[in-house]
Design an enzyme around this catalytic site. Sequence first.
Site, PDB file in Angstrom:
ATOM      1  CE  LYS A 113       5.479  -2.249  -0.924  1.00 13.69           C
ATOM      2  NZ  LYS A 113       6.048  -2.469   0.423  1.00 13.69           N
ATOM      3  CD  GLU A 182      11.325  -7.880   0.489  1.00 12.89           C
ATOM      4  OE1 GLU A 182      10.416  -7.029   0.620  1.00 12.89           O
ATOM      5  OE2 GLU A 182      12.536  -7.604   0.535  1.00 12.89           O
TER       6      GLU A 182
HETATM    7  O1  KIV Z   1      10.335  -0.626  -0.590  1.00 15.60           O
HETATM    8  C1  KIV Z   1      10.382  -1.420  -1.541  1.00 15.60           C
HETATM    9  O2  KIV Z   1      11.038  -1.196  -2.566  1.00 15.60           O
HETATM   10  C2  KIV Z   1       9.615  -2.650  -1.425  1.00 15.60           C
HETATM   11  C3  KIV Z   1       9.916  -3.723  -2.411  1.00 15.60           C
HETATM   12  C4  KIV Z   1      11.116  -4.463  -1.964  1.00 15.60           C
HETATM   13  C5  KIV Z   1       8.755  -4.627  -2.627  1.00 15.60           C
HETATM   14  O3  KIV Z   1       8.823  -2.780  -0.542  1.00 15.60           O
END
Ligand code: KIV
Length: 279
Positions: A113, A182
């Site tokens: 991600k 978010e």
């Molecule tokens: O780092 C994380 O936990 C995230 C979440 C807030 C989606 O990116």
Amino acid sequence: MKNTVATFKKAKETGEKLTMLTAYDYSTARLMDEAGVNSILVGDSLGNVMLGYENTLSVTMEDMIHHIKAVKRGVKNALIVGDMPFMSYQVSTEQAVENAGRLIKEGGADVVKLEGGADVCEQIKAIVKATIPVCAHIGLTPQSINAFGGFKVQGKSIEAAQKLIDDALAVEEAGAFAVVIEGVPAEIASIITEKLSIPTIGIGAGAGCDGQVLIYQDMLAMFSDFTPKFVKKYAEVGQIMSNAFESFIKEVKDGTFPQKEHTYKIDSSVVDELKKIIK
Ligand code: KIV
């Protein structure tokens, strides 16, 4: 059954809601996996909740790999999402591909991600071309707090909402298999969810998203430095832990722990003999 990007694709088609939780260690990941969560995000939020930093900016590739490896050992079925830390993908597409590859190869993540919209599409395309699935992350992206001037809800004006929609469409076009949204008003997240053919995973983005993600220390009330409005506390685990720690301290001090049932047996003749010969 192992969750994969195909599970995410199918959920978007059937309307089944997706679940994602953060985890950073073996024991927690194992409990979540056994509970049946679709996906475990080893988020760079570990900077806040595990390492005690004020924000996520100091988190390194080594931190991420260390924690992804621990999670990997506890997971059978959940899709493991490895978060790309600040400055691991911004400098160049080459660096982005190399670091995404490290999270997969060294950490054992299934997918990665990264934060950003249209501005990181070149990186998303390059990573996807290297056969690594990418989950995008738009809206209140914590790695941009200095640019935002703090943790501020995004997409509240027409221009800002239009930019979010454009970002969502851009990351989809670049090849992302899902997008985390978010800190965005629920109505805007719903519009984005309707427009996209990839699933949206909301955090502080309302019920209209295709799935939801929470940080586990938030949902278990274990982290009190700050609690965003969108957090639902599913259990007061922090309080339960504090009570247990206090009980342990009290019982050791007053001699009520350990009891006989917490100790190992030995034949009394051995002890008697030992006492005779001991110097
Ligand atoms: O780092 C994380 O936990 C995230 C979440 C807030 C989606 O990116």
